[in-house]
Write a protein that holds these residues in place. Structure first.
Motif, PDB file in Angstrom:
ATOM      1  N   ILE A  29       0.846  -1.196   0.000  1.00 38.06           N
ATOM      2  CA  ILE A  29       0.000   0.000   0.000  1.00 38.06           C
ATOM      3  C   ILE A  29       0.882   1.248   0.000  1.00 38.06           C
ATOM      4  O   ILE A  29       1.709   1.446   0.886  1.00 38.06           O
ATOM      5  N   TYR A  30       0.676   2.076  -1.014  1.00 36.05           N
ATOM      6  CA  TYR A  30       1.408   3.333  -1.181  1.00 36.05           C
ATOM      7  C   TYR A  30       0.428   4.477  -0.948  1.00 36.05           C
ATOM      8  O   TYR A  30      -0.699   4.454  -1.443  1.00 36.05           O
ATOM      9  N   MET A  31       0.855   5.493  -0.192  1.00 36.52           N
ATOM     10  CA  MET A  31      -0.061   6.560   0.215  1.00 36.52           C
ATOM     11  C   MET A  31       0.420   7.931  -0.242  1.00 36.52           C
ATOM     12  O   MET A  31       1.620   8.215  -0.237  1.00 36.52           O
ATOM     13  N   GLN A  32      -0.552   8.764  -0.621  1.00 38.61           N
ATOM     14  CA  GLN A  32      -0.311  10.174  -0.904  1.00 38.61           C
ATOM     15  C   GLN A  32      -1.330  10.978  -0.106  1.00 38.61           C
ATOM     16  O   GLN A  32      -2.522  10.633  -0.092  1.00 38.61           O
ATOM     17  N   GLU A  33      -0.872  12.037   0.551  1.00 32.76           N
ATOM     18  CA  GLU A  33      -1.742  12.848   1.408  1.00 32.76           C
ATOM     19  C   GLU A  33      -2.089  14.154   0.700  1.00 32.76           C
ATOM     20  O   GLU A  33      -1.230  14.791   0.094  1.00 32.76           O
ATOM     21  N   ALA A  34      -3.349  14.546   0.798  1.00 27.78           N
ATOM     22  CA  ALA A  34      -3.841  15.739   0.107  1.00 27.78           C
ATOM     23  C   ALA A  34      -3.580  17.007   0.913  1.00 27.78           C
ATOM     24  O   ALA A  34      -3.694  17.016   2.136  1.00 27.78           O
ATOM     25  N   THR A  35      -3.230  18.049   0.186  1.00 21.18           N
ATOM     26  CA  THR A  35      -3.111  19.386   0.755  1.00 21.18           C
ATOM     27  C   THR A  35      -3.847  20.333  -0.184  1.00 21.18           C
ATOM     28  O   THR A  35      -3.592  20.331  -1.384  1.00 21.18           O
ATOM     29  N   THR A  36      -4.767  21.123   0.374  1.00 21.95           N
ATOM     30  CA  THR A  36      -5.519  22.071  -0.453  1.00 21.95           C
ATOM     31  C   THR A  36      -5.130  23.487  -0.065  1.00 21.95           C
ATOM     32  O   THR A  36      -5.170  23.856   1.104  1.00 21.95           O
ATOM     33  N   ARG A  37      -4.751  24.233  -1.069  1.00 18.88           N
ATOM     34  CA  ARG A  37      -4.365  25.623  -0.864  1.00 18.88           C
ATOM     35  C   ARG A  37      -4.938  26.432  -2.028  1.00 18.88           C
ATOM     36  O   ARG A  37      -4.711  26.078  -3.184  1.00 18.88           O
ATOM     37  N   PHE A  80      -7.927  26.574  -3.178  1.00 16.24           N
ATOM     38  CA  PHE A  80      -8.840  25.703  -3.920  1.00 16.24           C
ATOM     39  C   PHE A  80      -8.137  24.743  -4.885  1.00 16.24           C
ATOM     40  O   PHE A  80      -8.756  24.177  -5.773  1.00 16.24           O
ATOM     41  N   ILE A  81      -6.834  24.574  -4.733  1.00 17.67           N
ATOM     42  CA  ILE A  81      -6.073  23.641  -5.554  1.00 17.67           C
ATOM     43  C   ILE A  81      -5.549  22.534  -4.649  1.00 17.67           C
ATOM     44  O   ILE A  81      -4.876  22.803  -3.649  1.00 17.67           O
ATOM     45  N   THR A  82      -5.857  21.303  -5.007  1.00 17.99           N
ATOM     46  CA  THR A  82      -5.422  20.155  -4.211  1.00 17.99           C
ATOM     47  C   THR A  82      -4.197  19.525  -4.843  1.00 17.99           C
ATOM     48  O   THR A  82      -4.190  19.227  -6.037  1.00 17.99           O
ATOM     49  N   THR A  83      -3.178  19.344  -4.028  1.00 17.58           N
ATOM     50  CA  THR A  83      -1.979  18.628  -4.461  1.00 17.58           C
ATOM     51  C   THR A  83      -1.779  17.448  -3.512  1.00 17.58           C
ATOM     52  O   THR A  83      -2.275  17.450  -2.385  1.00 17.58           O
ATOM     53  N   TYR A  84      -1.051  16.451  -3.983  1.00 13.30           N
ATOM     54  CA  TYR A  84      -0.817  15.249  -3.184  1.00 13.30           C
ATOM     55  C   TYR A  84       0.667  15.089  -2.911  1.00 13.30           C
ATOM     56  O   TYR A  84       1.478  15.112  -3.826  1.00 13.30           O
ATOM     57  N   GLU A  85       0.979  14.931  -1.628  1.00 11.08           N
ATOM     58  CA  GLU A  85       2.355  14.734  -1.189  1.00 11.08           C
ATOM     59  C   GLU A  85       2.606  13.241  -0.993  1.00 11.08           C
ATOM     60  O   GLU A  85       1.822  12.539  -0.356  1.00 11.08           O
ATOM     61  N   ASP A  86       3.715  12.762  -1.555  1.00 20.51           N
ATOM     62  CA  ASP A  86       4.059  11.342  -1.404  1.00 20.51           C
ATOM     63  C   ASP A  86       4.440  11.035   0.034  1.00 20.51           C
ATOM     64  O   ASP A  86       5.355  11.630   0.580  1.00 20.51           O
ATOM     65  N   ILE A  87       3.732  10.113   0.631  1.00 18.37           N
ATOM     66  CA  ILE A  87       4.047   9.638   1.975  1.00 18.37           C
ATOM     67  C   ILE A  87       4.895   8.369   1.876  1.00 18.37           C
ATOM     68  O   ILE A  87       5.711   8.080   2.719  1.00 18.37           O
TER      69      ILE A  87
END
Length: 143
Positions: free
Chosen positions: A102-110, A112-119
């Motif tokens: 299982i590979y995870m990416q966490e969302a960050t919204t700034r 109104f734009i959502t980006t995903y950071e590799d965990i």
């Protein structure tokens, strides 16, 4: 006497650190009574019924890649995306082993734009055990 205490403390530290690194958790489950092909078909249906997105299927290799998008609508929890590799291996003629990555990416919204950071790969037992329990429960209902 101080030297002996120092050596004992150091030895204890090494023993405890090796035990902590050696603790592995279970990323697989054995499915009894289903062949690899039957397990493959049931896992496809499991994904469809439980809001997992099927990204890749390879029956010959016994490989399924699933995607999952979490929408929490909670101020204290972040949304996340999971990429789940499901590997199937025959144990014998009638039993199959399911192994997960299982590979995870966490969302960050700034703004109104959502980006995903590799965990990265999930390192906790809970992430694997919860999904393995869901799969096991689903497979038991298919009997």
């Amino acid at each position: 006497m101080k030297t002996i205490k120092y050596i004992l403390i150091l030895a204890t530290f090494f023993i405890l650190s090796f035990q902590a690194n050696a603790q592995e958790f279970n990323k697989s489950i054995d499915i009894v009574g289903f062949t690899q092909d039957q397990t493959f078909d049931h896992l496809k249906q499991f994904a469809l019924e439980n809001d997992y997105f099927i990204e890749k299927l390879d029956r010959e290799e016994g490989f399924i890649q699933l995607g999952y998008l979490s929408r929490t609508n909670n101020l204290f929890k972040k949304d996340y995306k999971l990429s789940i590799n499901v590997l199937l291996n025959s144990i014998n003629e009638n039993d199959c082993r399911i192994t997960l990555q299982i590979y995870m990416q966490e969302a960050t919204t700034r703004d109104f734009i959502t980006t995903y950071e590799d965990i990265g790969m999930i390192k906790s037992q809970k992430g694997y055990s919860d999904l393995l329990l869901l799969i096991k429960t689903y497979m038991d209902r298919q009997r």
